[in-house]
Scaffold this motif. Structure first.
Motif, PDB file in Angstrom:
ATOM      1  N   LEU A  20       0.830  -1.204   0.000  1.00 40.76           N
ATOM      2  CA  LEU A  20       0.000   0.000   0.000  1.00 40.76           C
ATOM      3  C   LEU A  20       0.867   1.258   0.000  1.00 40.76           C
ATOM      4  O   LEU A  20       1.745   1.422   0.847  1.00 40.76           O
ATOM      5  CB  LEU A  20      -0.923   0.001   1.225  1.00 40.76           C
ATOM      6  N   LEU A  21       0.609   2.141  -0.950  1.00 38.00           N
ATOM      7  CA  LEU A  21       1.340   3.404  -1.012  1.00 38.00           C
ATOM      8  C   LEU A  21       0.821   4.369   0.055  1.00 38.00           C
ATOM      9  O   LEU A  21      -0.367   4.345   0.406  1.00 38.00           O
ATOM     10  CB  LEU A  21       1.188   4.049  -2.387  1.00 38.00           C
ATOM     11  N   LEU A  22       1.701   5.241   0.518  1.00 37.14           N
ATOM     12  CA  LEU A  22       1.324   6.210   1.545  1.00 37.14           C
ATOM     13  C   LEU A  22       0.175   7.093   1.068  1.00 37.14           C
ATOM     14  O   LEU A  22      -0.743   7.388   1.838  1.00 37.14           O
ATOM     15  CB  LEU A  22       2.540   7.058   1.937  1.00 37.14           C
ATOM     16  N   VAL A  23       0.171   7.513  -0.188  1.00 38.75           N
ATOM     17  CA  VAL A  23      -0.909   8.355  -0.695  1.00 38.75           C
ATOM     18  C   VAL A  23      -2.255   7.653  -0.540  1.00 38.75           C
ATOM     19  O   VAL A  23      -3.260   8.276  -0.171  1.00 38.75           O
ATOM     20  CB  VAL A  23      -0.666   8.806  -2.159  1.00 38.75           C
ATOM     21  N   HIS A  24      -2.314   6.356  -0.812  1.00 46.59           N
ATOM     22  CA  HIS A  24      -3.570   5.615  -0.686  1.00 46.59           C
ATOM     23  C   HIS A  24      -3.923   5.368   0.782  1.00 46.59           C
ATOM     24  O   HIS A  24      -5.104   5.354   1.138  1.00 46.59           O
ATOM     25  CB  HIS A  24      -3.499   4.303  -1.465  1.00 46.59           C
ATOM     26  N   PHE A  25      -2.926   5.165   1.614  1.00 43.71           N
ATOM     27  CA  PHE A  25      -3.173   5.023   3.050  1.00 43.71           C
ATOM     28  C   PHE A  25      -3.830   6.293   3.579  1.00 43.71           C
ATOM     29  O   PHE A  25      -4.838   6.235   4.291  1.00 43.71           O
ATOM     30  CB  PHE A  25      -1.862   4.741   3.791  1.00 43.71           C
ATOM     31  N   ALA A  63       3.322   2.846   2.671  1.00 43.67           N
ATOM     32  CA  ALA A  63       2.806   3.200   3.989  1.00 43.67           C
ATOM     33  C   ALA A  63       3.620   2.513   5.082  1.00 43.67           C
ATOM     34  O   ALA A  63       3.892   3.106   6.131  1.00 43.67           O
ATOM     35  CB  ALA A  63       1.329   2.826   4.097  1.00 43.67           C
ATOM     36  N   ALA A  64       4.047   1.297   4.830  1.00 41.60           N
ATOM     37  CA  ALA A  64       4.851   0.568   5.818  1.00 41.60           C
ATOM     38  C   ALA A  64       6.164   1.277   6.101  1.00 41.60           C
ATOM     39  O   ALA A  64       6.672   1.235   7.232  1.00 41.60           O
ATOM     40  CB  ALA A  64       5.114  -0.854   5.329  1.00 41.60           C
ATOM     41  N   MET A  65       6.729   1.966   5.104  1.00 44.81           N
ATOM     42  CA  MET A  65       7.973   2.702   5.294  1.00 44.81           C
ATOM     43  C   MET A  65       7.777   3.919   6.197  1.00 44.81           C
ATOM     44  O   MET A  65       8.723   4.402   6.814  1.00 44.81           O
ATOM     45  CB  MET A  65       8.536   3.154   3.947  1.00 44.81           C
ATOM     46  N   ALA A  66       6.545   4.417   6.269  1.00 45.23           N
ATOM     47  CA  ALA A  66       6.235   5.566   7.127  1.00 45.23           C
ATOM     48  C   ALA A  66       5.953   5.136   8.562  1.00 45.23           C
ATOM     49  O   ALA A  66       5.827   5.987   9.446  1.00 45.23           O
ATOM     50  CB  ALA A  66       5.048   6.341   6.569  1.00 45.23           C
ATOM     51  N   GLY A  67       5.865   3.833   8.787  1.00 43.70           N
ATOM     52  CA  GLY A  67       5.641   3.332  10.136  1.00 43.70           C
ATOM     53  C   GLY A  67       6.715   3.838  11.093  1.00 43.70           C
ATOM     54  O   GLY A  67       7.895   3.824  10.772  1.00 43.70           O
ATOM     55  N   GLY A  68       6.271   4.319  12.248  1.00 41.68           N
ATOM     56  CA  GLY A  68       7.198   4.843  13.242  1.00 41.68           C
ATOM     57  C   GLY A  68       7.647   6.265  12.971  1.00 41.68           C
ATOM     58  O   GLY A  68       8.475   6.813  13.705  1.00 41.68           O
ATOM     59  N   HIS A  69       7.109   6.877  11.933  1.00 38.72           N
ATOM     60  CA  HIS A  69       7.502   8.231  11.556  1.00 38.72           C
ATOM     61  C   HIS A  69       6.323   9.186  11.691  1.00 38.72           C
ATOM     62  O   HIS A  69       5.202   8.782  11.974  1.00 38.72           O
ATOM     63  CB  HIS A  69       8.039   8.248  10.120  1.00 38.72           C
TER      64      HIS A  69
END
Length: 152
Positions: A20-25, A63-69
């Motif tokens: 899932l891309l951050l934009v879609h999240f 979106a997973a890459m933004a986890g914790g951020h």
């Protein structure tokens, strides 16, 4: 997978697919539709948000890459009914026409002014060079940022 992040100052946790891309999240999962989805190729810049205070094209971040951020979207620029000076500058100087590129432009320009409170026209144009506006010809956007700089 479960992802947790701070979005506009609020901790959110959701189960998501790893692709899932951050934009879609932001748009589909959280309902924050101010971030526009334009191209999925990082060419247009309509999807710019801040990730830990840095502008990023959210169509290029999982979106997973933004986890914790920490993520900040255009919905977080205004302070209640009081517009951010960049938003007011776009209103005063007609920095938007169709409005499609506006959220990404606002986020990029706010980041520029946070780093450089009095940018030159060349610095403004460089900052927005990764974004496409098909309506304004960019001159009103530059004027809008100059207005915001003078009125911040």
């Amino acid at each position: 997978m479960r992802v947790t992040m701070i979005v506009n100052g609020v901790e959110v946790a959701r189960e998501i697919e790893g692709r899932l891309l951050l934009v879609h999240f932001l748009r589909d999962t959280l309902g924050l539709t101010g971030t526009h989805w334009g191209c999925d190729t990082s060419n247009c810049g309509t999807c710019v948000v801040w990730l830990d205070g840095e502008p990023v094209k959210s169509c290029t971040v999982l979106a997973a890459m933004a986890g914790g951020h920490e993520v900040r979207t255009v919905e977080d620029l205004a302070n209640g009914a009081e517009l951010d000076p960049v938003q007011e500058g776009f209103r005063q100087c007609h920095g938007l026409q169709c409005g499609f590129c506006t959220p990404g432009m606002l986020m990029t320009c706010r980041a520029l002014l946070d780093r450089n409170p009095d940018p030159s026209e060349e610095e403004i144009r460089e900052a927005i060079s990764g974004q496409i506006c098909r309506c304004t010809g960019y001159s009103t956007i530059v004027r809008s940022v100059k207005w915001a700089a003078a009125n911040s």
